[in-house]
Design a protein around this motif. Structure first.
Motif, PDB file in Angstrom:
ATOM      1  N   HIS A 179       0.822  -1.218   0.000  1.00 26.17           N
ATOM      2  CA  HIS A 179       0.000   0.000   0.000  1.00 26.17           C
ATOM      3  C   HIS A 179       0.852   1.262   0.000  1.00 26.17           C
ATOM      4  N   ASN A 180       2.129   1.146   0.397  1.00 25.02           N
ATOM      5  CA  ASN A 180       2.998   2.318   0.424  1.00 25.02           C
ATOM      6  C   ASN A 180       4.098   2.261  -0.631  1.00 25.02           C
ATOM      7  N   LEU A 181       3.932   1.408  -1.638  1.00 24.83           N
ATOM      8  CA  LEU A 181       4.984   1.272  -2.643  1.00 24.83           C
ATOM      9  C   LEU A 181       5.258   2.599  -3.341  1.00 24.83           C
ATOM     10  N   LEU A 182       4.224   3.391  -3.587  1.00 22.58           N
ATOM     11  CA  LEU A 182       4.405   4.684  -4.234  1.00 22.58           C
ATOM     12  C   LEU A 182       4.299   5.840  -3.243  1.00 22.58           C
ATOM     13  N   ARG A 183       4.531   5.503  -1.983  1.00 26.89           N
ATOM     14  CA  ARG A 183       4.694   6.505  -0.922  1.00 26.89           C
ATOM     15  C   ARG A 183       5.744   5.930   0.029  1.00 26.89           C
ATOM     16  N   PRO A 184       6.971   5.698  -0.494  1.00 29.09           N
ATOM     17  CA  PRO A 184       7.919   4.799   0.167  1.00 29.09           C
ATOM     18  C   PRO A 184       8.809   5.446   1.214  1.00 29.09           C
ATOM     19  N   VAL A 382      13.556  15.194  -4.527  1.00 30.71           N
ATOM     20  CA  VAL A 382      12.555  14.794  -5.520  1.00 30.71           C
ATOM     21  C   VAL A 382      11.520  13.885  -4.862  1.00 30.71           C
ATOM     22  N   LEU A 383      11.996  12.925  -4.074  1.00 36.38           N
ATOM     23  CA  LEU A 383      11.081  12.018  -3.383  1.00 36.38           C
ATOM     24  C   LEU A 383      10.172  12.784  -2.428  1.00 36.38           C
ATOM     25  N   ALA A 384      10.751  13.646  -1.610  1.00 34.67           N
ATOM     26  CA  ALA A 384       9.964  14.373  -0.607  1.00 34.67           C
ATOM     27  C   ALA A 384       8.888  15.227  -1.275  1.00 34.67           C
ATOM     28  N   TRP A 385       9.246  15.942  -2.329  1.00 32.60           N
ATOM     29  CA  TRP A 385       8.275  16.806  -2.990  1.00 32.60           C
ATOM     30  C   TRP A 385       7.150  15.985  -3.612  1.00 32.60           C
ATOM     31  N   THR A 386       7.491  14.877  -4.233  1.00 32.85           N
ATOM     32  CA  THR A 386       6.468  14.092  -4.913  1.00 32.85           C
ATOM     33  C   THR A 386       5.533  13.427  -3.918  1.00 32.85           C
ATOM     34  N   VAL A 387       6.065  12.964  -2.794  1.00 32.10           N
ATOM     35  CA  VAL A 387       5.196  12.393  -1.759  1.00 32.10           C
ATOM     36  C   VAL A 387       4.264  13.455  -1.202  1.00 32.10           C
ATOM     37  N   LEU A 388       4.747  14.677  -1.015  1.00 37.07           N
ATOM     38  CA  LEU A 388       3.865  15.753  -0.565  1.00 37.07           C
ATOM     39  C   LEU A 388       2.755  16.014  -1.587  1.00 37.07           C
ATOM     40  N   ASP A 394      -3.907  15.104  -6.545  1.00 42.90           N
ATOM     41  CA  ASP A 394      -2.989  15.259  -7.676  1.00 42.90           C
ATOM     42  C   ASP A 394      -2.864  13.905  -8.356  1.00 42.90           C
ATOM     43  N   ASP A 395      -3.648  13.706  -9.396  1.00 38.55           N
ATOM     44  CA  ASP A 395      -3.697  12.394 -10.031  1.00 38.55           C
ATOM     45  C   ASP A 395      -2.384  12.007 -10.687  1.00 38.55           C
ATOM     46  N   ALA A 396      -1.548  12.983 -10.999  1.00 34.85           N
ATOM     47  CA  ALA A 396      -0.300  12.687 -11.703  1.00 34.85           C
ATOM     48  C   ALA A 396       0.841  12.333 -10.761  1.00 34.85           C
ATOM     49  N   LEU A 401       5.927   9.614  -9.762  1.00 34.53           N
ATOM     50  CA  LEU A 401       6.846   8.940  -8.855  1.00 34.53           C
ATOM     51  C   LEU A 401       7.246   7.569  -9.396  1.00 34.53           C
ATOM     52  N   GLU A 402       6.274   6.817  -9.904  1.00 36.34           N
ATOM     53  CA  GLU A 402       6.627   5.506 -10.449  1.00 36.34           C
ATOM     54  C   GLU A 402       7.570   5.645 -11.643  1.00 36.34           C
ATOM     55  N   GLY A 403       7.257   6.566 -12.534  1.00 35.80           N
ATOM     56  CA  GLY A 403       8.129   6.757 -13.686  1.00 35.80           C
ATOM     57  C   GLY A 403       9.536   7.152 -13.285  1.00 35.80           C
TER      58      GLY A 403
END
Length: 417
Positions: A179-184, A382-388, A394-396, A401-403
């Motif tokens: 469940h947290n793979l894209l919020r790692p 980059v990780l911190a901003w995208t998780v925020l 924000d559907d994108a 993050l995965e890309g």
């Protein structure tokens, strides 16, 4: 019933030994443990190290089996003693099998090429995270193997610890939940455990917390000293990515009011409510007011103190006014573990303040997720901003993050701090 003859006993023992000897030799066939495609999903240095360690575990048991087979074939007369050794061989096999299966299952989560790229990207993020603290201290960063599993919380099998068969773990094996793979961000908490282990920070932090808190509250002092290991890991995640890990942490430790105040004997974790309040206090201390305050207020509304069990209520009342001192001890107090510097001198949490992250993202523009330069120099930001971004509608964000993780994984070059 008549006692069996020596020949019958010997034949039975030989059959048992053949079984365990064959099993021990087959254990070393790592292509039967994880698919070749999964092994190919590892960095070369990581795959080589893990395969070498697992092969050594299997060969150790196989050698014992070969030695017993030679003794039995040579006509060893002490059959009861030899049977004891066969039973010990069986136990050794089970321990080695546990090691091989653990790492084999972890590697096998990379059979899917898409997931393999994401996990390889997370491997490199973990190496980068540890390098930011360990590099300035001259401590080598261990290899990291991230694997996917079910459940709510992440975990780590630290590199260098003794495994079930007394061998040494060849890598830090970090479990990321689906469940947290894209919020790692939990990955960084687990890296914090490895960092604290390699620097010896946990004991020093525990003593520091006790000394800071004891004059105001012996109860808080004793309790927070016992929580030092988990506190250290949370603090590492904070200095690396700021507020980003906190909502994910809150989701994992949330539950009924009874659950978030539960204090099992010997549990090294602060109970859920106080852990969230502590993480909010980290943000407040370094960034001022912000969404962490709303999170803390929401938690106190959901889980009012008057509904807490007596012990948890006592600890909460004693700890809450002392949270600023706890934050200072964790982030701004010089530690021998960090070369007589505070952790914040090695990794400045102000660089991942929400306002700084926004400026960073605006400056990078479309290159944020495509620039190899930023990928290598600024992966934590980059990780911190995208998780925020994922905290809002924000559907994108998940797609970006995965890309980005997959590009990081395809690069196969460890991120440089």
């Amino acid at each position: 019933m008549a006692e069996p003859s020596g020949d019958v006993v010997r034949a039975q023992l030989a059959a048992e030994l053949r079984h365990w000897r064959l099993a021990a030799h087959e254990l070393g066939d790592l292509e039967m443990v994880a698919a070749p495609a999964a092994w190919a999903g590892l960095e070369a240095y990581l795959g080589t190290g893990v395969r070498a360690a697992l092969t050594a575990s299997a060969r150790s048991v196989a050698r014992r089996a070969d030695q017993l087979d030679a003794q039995l074939s040579a006509g060893a007369a002490d059959l009861p003693r030899l049977r004891g050794r066969v039973l010990a061989l069986r136990q050794a096999y089970v321990r080695a099998e546990t090691v091989v299966d653990f790492f084999g299952d972890a590697v096998n989560t990379r059979t899917n090429p898409r997931l393999a790229e994401v996990l390889r990207g997370l491997d490199l993020l973990a190496v980068d995270a540890m390098e930011r603290v360990l590099g300035p201290l001259g401590i080598p960063v261990p290899p990291v193997l991230v694997y996917l599993d079910k459940g709510l919380g992440a975990s780590i099998l630290r590199s260098g610890v003794r495994l079930w068969d007394a061998s040494v773990s060849p890598a830090a094996a970090v479990k990321i939940t689906r469940h947290n793979l894209l919020r790692p961000t939990s990955l960084l908490h687990e890296c914090g455990h490895q960092i604290a282990h390699l620097t010896g920070w946990t004991d020093e932090l525990g003593r520091t917390l006790h000394d800071v808190l004891a004059p105001a509250s012996p109860v808080a002092a004793e309790t927070w000293q016992g929580w030092a290991g988990e506190v250290a890991a949370d603090v590492v995640a904070f200095v690396l990515t700021g507020y980003a890990p906190v909502p994910a942490l809150a989701d994992v430790v949330d539950g009924t009011t009874d659950a978030v105040y539960r204090m099992p004997p010997g549990d090294p974790h602060p109970f859920g409510l106080l852990r969230v309040l502590f993480n909010a206090a980290l943000c407040r201390s370094w960034y001022g007011t912000g969404p962490w305050d709303d999170l803390a207020r929401t938690w106190m509304h959901r889980h009012p103190l008057h509904a807490a069990p007596a012990e948890a209520a006592l600890v909460t009342r004693a700890s809450t006014p002392l949270l600023p001192q706890i934050v200072e001890a964790c982030t701004a107090t010089s530690m021998r573990a960090f070369g007589d510097r505070p952790l914040a001198a090695l990794v400045d949490p102000r660089r991942v303040a929400p306002a700084e992250l926004r400026r960073f993202a605006d400056s990078a523009g479309p290159a944020l997720y495509t620039s190899t330069y930023l990928q290598r120099l600024e992966p934590m930001r980059v990780l911190a901003w995208t998780v925020l971004r994922t905290l809002h509608a924000d559907d994108a964000a998940d797609v970006d993050l995965e890309g980005w993780l997959r590009r990081l994984g395809r690069d196969r070059t460890p991120a440089a701090a």
